[in-house]
Design a protein around this motif. Structure first.
Motif, PDB file in Angstrom:
ATOM      1  N   GLY D 378      22.065  63.699  21.454  1.00 59.68           N
ATOM      2  CA  GLY D 378      21.485  63.404  22.747  1.00 59.68           C
ATOM      3  C   GLY D 378      20.066  63.890  22.913  1.00 59.68           C
ATOM      4  O   GLY D 378      19.233  63.215  23.512  1.00 59.68           O
ATOM      5  N   LYS D 379      19.752  65.041  22.356  1.00 63.06           N
ATOM      6  CA  LYS D 379      18.429  65.599  22.645  1.00 63.06           C
ATOM      7  C   LYS D 379      17.301  64.853  21.949  1.00 63.06           C
ATOM      8  O   LYS D 379      16.135  65.132  22.177  1.00 63.06           O
ATOM      9  N   PHE D 380      17.660  63.910  21.097  1.00 63.66           N
ATOM     10  CA  PHE D 380      16.616  63.132  20.418  1.00 63.66           C
ATOM     11  C   PHE D 380      16.333  61.800  21.090  1.00 63.66           C
ATOM     12  O   PHE D 380      15.599  60.976  20.552  1.00 63.66           O
ATOM     13  N   MET D 381      16.937  61.561  22.266  1.00 60.22           N
ATOM     14  CA  MET D 381      16.828  60.250  22.897  1.00 60.22           C
ATOM     15  C   MET D 381      15.517  60.069  23.639  1.00 60.22           C
ATOM     16  O   MET D 381      15.483  59.775  24.828  1.00 60.22           O
TER      17      MET D 381
END
Lengths: 424, 424, 424, 424
Positions: D378-381
Motif C-alpha cells: 500500500g505505501k507504494f501507491m
C-alpha cells in the motif's frame, strides 16, 4: 489547440476581455516594491517580473508572430528569456535562474507589456475574417493562461516574501473574515453508478477536461467541509509527522529529506502558532481550512483518520450540482476563511485547491494536440495528482466544475488543502 | 586587532576620511538600476545592496555598539542579515542566499547607511579621549574593509551583469586606453639572498603582513610585464585546455568539471574573440593583460612555457624598489590596459592581481588576534594562494607593497592575471 | 623520472628486492576474506584487489611494455581498469567506482600478479646492459610505489572494515604494547638559522624531496612527543568541536558538513570511549598518540593550546640528527603505541604521520619531469599539506628524513597525528 | 495481512513448498563467483548476498520471532542489516550502502539461511494448530516475497555484471530460441463495457489485487504482440530520443539528465548493435521484444506511432481469457524471445513486464492492512506505474492474471517492454 472552444466573441468583446485580464495582472503587482519583482527563492516560485513578461511572450509567440505579418519583436532575446517550457518554439532560459536577471528592468518589462498590448489590440481590430476563428481560440487560451499566472503571481510572491526573515507583507490591508467557528463536519452519502464526467458544451475549457466520458463510481461518502487548521494541528500533536506507518513511502522520504514538521508557513513563536499570509504574519486561525499541505500530508492525515481522499470523479460528480461560488479571488481575502454555519456541502469552490487521490492521467479518448500549444497540458500527465475546486487566489471567472489542476505530490506552495471521503 | 597601526589622525581628519570612503561606495553604485542591487548569480558574487549594508554593519558591530552606550540598532534583524562570516558575533544569513532578499529595499539600505554615518560622525566627534586609540584603530580597519568591498562591488557587479544573456554594461562611458602594443617581454635577474619581507613602520597594514621577517630568496629571474591576452590565446589555440600534462591535478579536475575552455568572460562570436567588461562587450584586445584566470590556468600557462609563477617573497623583494603607481581604480579604466612602451619593470601595481606560487600561510611569528576581529585574516590561512599588486579596481590609497590578497586557486571572478618567473 | 637515484643494484639484488616487496603485498592480504578484497566504502579507500592489481599495472606500463619487446598484456582491458590517474598513458576507470567490479576475481588478480612477476624476473635477468640504468631507475620507483600502496592497503582495509556495523577485525592477533604511561611533554629549543633541507646523496628518493636548498629557519621550540588521545579528549570535552574561533574557516566548514565530533574511529559506547583498530574494537588508550585527525583538527588543537604545528623545515632540521627508528610497520603493532619513558625527542619516526603547517609546494629549483612518470608527485603540489615521519603502517625501509608525504587537510583515514611547536 | 488467502496446505505440503522455493534461490546463484555476490552498482540493484539474506530475514521477523517462543537470532545485527524498508520493525541499513559490506561473508550468509530453514521446518512441523492459519498466511507471503526477490536476483545480477567493462556473463550456457521472425503485428478489437477486474477466489494473491470491483472500459484495440527491437530501433533512427515533442515532460528531463540514447544494455560496436544479456554480449536480435525501457520510452514510442499504451484494466480484461503460459523463467531462456508465428494474441505472459498507462493506485474499496506487513504494497501507491504479465525471469508459479507489478516510470533495469493499444 489545447482547449475546446465554442465561445464566440465579437471583436470589441474580445478586446475588452483582453484588456481586463491584462490590467488585472498589473493591478496585482501594485503593492510591490521593484525589488520584490526580481527574486526567486525556489525554482518553483518565479519572479513577478518573469510572470508579467512570460504571459506577454505567449501572445507574441502564439498570436502576433503567426497572424501579424509585420510584427517586430520588442526585443530579440525576449523569446529566449521568457519562454517557460515550450520545447517546440526554441530554447529557453533555465527555470531555476529566472531570479538571476536584473535586466530587463521592471520598467522595461511594463513597456514590453504595453507594446504587445498595443499590437494585440491592433490585430484584434484588423485581423482578416478568415483568421478570426484561430485568433479567438488562441486568445482565449492566452487569457486563461494569464489568469493561471495571476494565481501563480500571488503564490510565488507569498513564497518569496515568506522566505525573508523580515516576513514582509504583500498587502497589510487585506480583510479578515468575520466567521469564527467552523461548522460541524458532516458526511454526505452518494450511490454513484455509471456516470459521466468531463467537459462538454459551450464556453472555454482546457483539452485535459475532455472528452466527457463514462465511468463507474462506486458508492461513497464525502465530508461536508475542508479539514481545518485545528484538526490538522491535532495530527501534528499526535506526532503524525514522526509515524512512518501513516505515510506513503515517497511521502515519508519527503518528510525526512525536507524536515517537514507542520504545513508550510506555520511557525511556533513563544508558544503560539503563527502562519505567514499575504498580509504578513498572523496567528493561526484554528477554524480556517488547513492550507499549503502536500498530497503526502493530506494522505497521511486521511490514513490517520482511517478515511481517504476523494477521487476526482467523486468530487466532480458531487460538485456539478452546486453553484460556482466561494472564497475565490474576488472575495479579496487572498487567504482561506472559516466556513459559514450551514448544514450543506461547503467550500467545494474556493479557499483551497482540494487534493484528490486521482493521478493526473488522460481521460479515455484524450489525444494530445500537435504543435507547441499541445505542450500545454498533455506532457504533464505523469507523476502529478489532480486538484479540484479553485482557491482563494483563483480568479472567479477562471474556475469550472470540470477544471483539473495538477501538481507534484510533494509541492506545497500553492493554496492546497483537502476534504475527506470514505467508501460506503 | 587585525591590523598594525601607527597612524594618528585628528578627529576631523578621521571624520573626513570616513566620509570620503563612505561616499566612494555610493558613488560606485550611481549607475545601477534598483534591480541590479538585488541579484547574486553565484555564491561568491554578493548583491550590491548586501555590500553596502555589510560594510555599514561592520561599524555598527565593532565600533558603535562598543563605544556608543546609547546606540540603538537601525533594525534588530540587520545584525543577522548583514554579518558575513564573523562566528563570534552571532549567526548569519547564509551567503548563497544573499540574493534572495528583496527587503530591506535599496532605499531602506541607503537610509541604514545614513543613520550609521550620522551616529559615527557623532561618536568620532564626541568620543572620550581614552577610547580614541581603540576607536581609531577599529575605524581604520573598517575603512580598509569598506575599500576591499568597493573592489568586490565592482567585481561582483561585473559577474552578475555578465551572467545575463543581454550582457548589460555597468557603465558604457568608461574610457579606453590609447596604448596599442605591449612592449617586448624582458627578463630581469635578481640574486636574492637572506632578505626580509613584511610590513614594518608607519601607517596602516593588516596583521597578515607582519611580522617582518627574514627569509632566504634563491637567485631568480622575473618577467618585465604581465602575460597578455594574445599570449594566452596562443595557449588556448595550442589546446592548452585539453592537455592534462600541463595542469595541476586539481586544476585538471576543475577544467573538466567547470568546462573551462578560455579565461572567464571570453566569448567567440562570429569568428572573433570578445570579452565582457564593465563597459559591456568589447573585442578582446590582444595586448592587454590576460585577466580573470584561475591559479590553475596561470600555472598551466607557466608550465607550458617551462617557466613558473613568482613567489610572494620574490615579488615583494622586487616591488619594494618601485613607486606604487599603475592602472589602479583612480585611472578610471576599470579594466586592465596595454602596458606603456618602456624597458623597465612594468605593471607591478594595478591592472590585475598577480597570482604567486605562494600558499597563503602565516608569516613566521604571526599570531592571530583574539576576538571577532581576529577572524579577519587568520582563519583563511589554508587552501588559498597569495596574490600581489592590486588591480584596476583597487582604490589607489588601499594598496601597499606588503599587501597580501588571497583567493582559492579555482576562483576567477576577481581581476587576476600573472607574470612569469624562472630560476636562475 | 620522478626520483633521484644513485643506487646501483646487481641484477640478482634487484630480483631479490623485487620479490621481497611483491611478497610483502600479498602477505598483508593473507588474513582477508575474498569479500574484503572487493569493497570500497569511500572514494579514497580503494579495494585491496585494486591495490594488488594497480601496483602490478605500474611495472607492466612503465617497464615491461617499454623494455620487453615481446611483452603481451595479461588482459587487454587491465590497462584501463588499473591505471590510477596517469592521464598520459590513457583513460582510466573512475576512482569512485573501483569497488563496483566483481571481475577480475581475486584469484585472477593473483594470476595477473604472478604473470607480471614472471615477466619482470625474466626482464631483470636478460635486459640489455644499455637499458639497465633506465630499468633499474623505474624498478626502484615501482617498488617504492608498491610500498606506498602497502601502507594504503592497510589504511583502506581499516576504513572499509570499520564502515561495517559488525566492526570486523583485520587481524585479531595483533600485539599490544606494554608501555602504559606517556612521558611528560617537554620542549626543546632550536636556534635555526640559514640551513639546508632536502635530499642529497646516495640511495633512492622521490623528486619532490629535491633539490636540497637553503632556507632561513627562525628560532623555535618543538614538543618532545606526539599529542595523546587523553590530551585530545580534553579538547573534545572542552567543546573544542563547537568553538568556531579555534578553527580555520575551511576547517569549521568541514566540522559542520561532516558532523565531526571526535577523531575518526572513536565511539562512545555505554559511557566508555572505544576506537576501531586493525585488531577490531579496543578501548581507547589515553596515552597512545591521537590518530586519524585531519589537519584542521590538529590546527584547532594547537590554537586551543596557543601553540602551532611545526613547519616541515623545522621537523627535518631536528629529525636529521636522529636514527630512523620507531613504531614502523615491522614492529607489528599496526597501531600507534604509548611512547617509552625517555627524556629525549620521541616518536619522530613511526606511530603517526605528523601534520606540518607547510603546504605541499615545490622546493626552490624543482622541475617536474616530463612524461607520465612526471605525474607521480608534481601535479599534486596544490591544496595539500606536508606530513612527515612515517606511521605504524609504513614499511621500515621506505621512510627517509627528507620524505614528504602529502594529503588534503580534511583527510583523516591515514594514520595521522601531530606534535606541537612554538616560536621562540 | 498483505494478501488474500484461501489456500489450505497440509503441513507436509507447506514444508515441501518452502524447501522448493528456498532451493530455487540458491540454485540461481550457483554460477556466481563470491565476488559477484558483494557488489551493488546502483542503489536499485542490490547485491545477491543481500537478497539471499533479506528473504531469510523475512521469515525470521514475521514468522519465527512471532510463533517460535524460543527462537534465538542467528546474529543480533542481522535484523538491522537485512531489513529492507519495514519502518515498523525498526531501523535498517541504508539501501544505497548494501554493497559496502564484506561481512557477513557469503559462506556465513548461507549458514544463516540453513539455520533459518531448519528453524522454519521445525516450526512448520510442530506449530500449534491454533497458530497454523496465521503461520500459513505469513508463509505464503514469505514464499511469494522470496520469488519476487528471485526475479530481482537475476535483474540485479545482470545490472551489476553489465556495469563491468569486461561484460562478464552470468551463465554462458543459456539456450537461444529458434524462432527467427516475429509475426505480423495485428490489432484485436474489444467493446469493453461495465466489467470487473481484480482478484477473487481461491489461491494466493497480494492485497493490492483486490477488491475485485466494477469499472467501465470504453471500446479499444490491442496489439497482438510486443514491440520488437527492430521496431524500436526505427524510433532510435528517426531521432526519437532527440524530439522533445514525443516525450512526457518528466520523460524528456530524464532523457537529458541520464543521456539516454537507446534502451538500457544496447551498445553499438563497430557499426553493429549488441546487447548485454545474462549470457553476456550478444548481437541485438531485431525480432525479439524490446526490453529494458522506461515508461517514458514506451510512451514516447506510442506517441510517435500515434497510439497509446493499454490501461491495466484493458490488459486484464483481455488476458483473463488466456492460459498463463509463455516465456517465463522455467523456459530457461532468461531473455525475451521472438514470438511464434501465430495469428492470435501473443506474449501476454512472460518475456517482458508490459508497461500500462495506469498509475499504481488503490482499487476502490482497498484498505491497507495495519502492522508492518501492511507496508508490503500500500505505501507504494503513488508515483509508480503498473506493469502486467510477468517476464522471462518470473517464476512460472508466481504470476497471475490479476498480478500488479509496479515501478517508477524512469526505471529500466527490470525486464520491461510494452505493447500498443488504441481507442476504438
Amino acid at each position: 489547440m489545447s482547449s475546446l472552444i465554442t465561445v464566440s466573441l465579437s471583436r470589441q468583446e474580445s478586446i475588452q476581455y483582453f484588456y481586463t485580464v491584462r490590467q488585472n495582472s498589473e493591478r496585482l503587482c501594485q503593492s510591490l516594491q521593484i525589488e520584490d519583482y526580481i527574486i526567486q527563492t525556489t525554482p518553483e516560485a518565479s519572479p513577478a517580473k518573469w510572470h508579467l513578461a512570460h504571459v506577454t511572450w505567449f501572445y507574441e509567440t502564439f498570436i502576433l508572430t503567426v497572424f501579424s505579418p509585420n510584427y517586430r519583436d520588442f526585443h530579440p532575446r525576449f523569446r529566449y528569456l521568457f519562454n517557460s517550457y515550450y520545447e517546440q518554439v526554441g530554447q529557453f532560459w533555465p527555470r531555476p535562474q529566472r531570479g538571476l536577471l536584473s535586466r530587463p528592468t521592471v520598467e522595461e518589462t511594463y513597456r514590453y507589456r504595453a507594446y504587445v498590448d498595443e499590437q494585440m489590440a491592433m490585430l484584434l481590430e484588423t485581423a482578416e475574417e478568415e483568421d478570426w476563428f484561430d485568433i479567438e481560440a488562441r486568445l482565449l487560451i492566452g487569457l486563461n493562461h494569464e489568469q493561471q499566472h495571476q494565481e501563480l503571481l500571488l503564490t510565488d510572491i507569498k513564497y518569496n516574501l515568506a522566505f525573508n526573515p523580515l516576513r514582509p507583507a504583500y498587502r497589510e490591508d487585506l480583510p479578515i473574515s468575520s466567521c469564527k467557528n467552523a461548522p460541524l463536519l458532516r458526511w454526505f452519502e452518494y450511490t454513484g453508478g455509471l456516470e459521466s464526467i468531463g467537459f462538454q458544451g459551450d464556453g472555454f475549457a482546457y483539452d485535459n477536461e475532455s472528452p466527457r466520458h463514462q465511468l463507474y463510481i462506486p458508492p461513497f461518502k464525502l465530508a461536508s467541509r475542508l479539514i481545518t487548521n485545528g484538526e490538522f494541528l491535532a495530527f501534528v500533536e499526535a506526532e503524525g509527522y514522526q509515524r512512518a506507518e501513516l505515510w506513503l513511502s515517497d511521502g515519508w522520504s519527503a518528510v525526512k529529506k525536507m524536515g517537514w514538521k507542520t504545513p508550510l508557513y506555520w511557525e511556533k513563536l513563544d508558544g503560539q502558532w503563527w502562519q505567514m499570509t499575504l498580509a504578513g504574519m498572523r496567528l493561526l486561525v484554528m477554524d480556517e481550512p488547513v492550507c499549503h499541505v502536500s498530497y503526502y500530508e493530506a494522505d497521511a492525515f486521511a490514513t490517520w483518520q482511517e478515511k481517504r481522499l476523494p477521487t476526482e470523479a467523486e468530487w466532480e460528480f458531487v460538485a456539478r450540482e452546486l453553484p460556482i461560488q466561494g472564497n475565490l479571488r474576488d472575495s479579496g481575502f487572498l487567504q482561506p476563511v472559516v466556513a459559514e454555519q450551514d448544514t450543506g456541502l461547503l467550500q467545494m469552490f474556493g479557499d483551497v485547491w482540494e487534493w484528490t487521490q486521482s493521478p493526473y492521467s488522460p481521460y479515455p479518448g484524450y489525444r494530445c494536440q500537435s504543435g507547441a500549444l499541445g505542450e500545454y497540458n498533455g506532457k504533464f500527465m505523469c507523476n502529478q495528482m489532480v486538484l479540484r475546486g479553485g482557491s482563494c487566489v483563483t480568479p472567479n471567472d477562471h474556475i469550472r466544475v470540470t477544471y483539473r489542476n495538477f501538481f507534484y505530490p510533494h509541492e506545497r506552495w500553492q493554496f492546497k488543502g483537502f476534504r475527506l471521503a470514505e467508501d460506503l
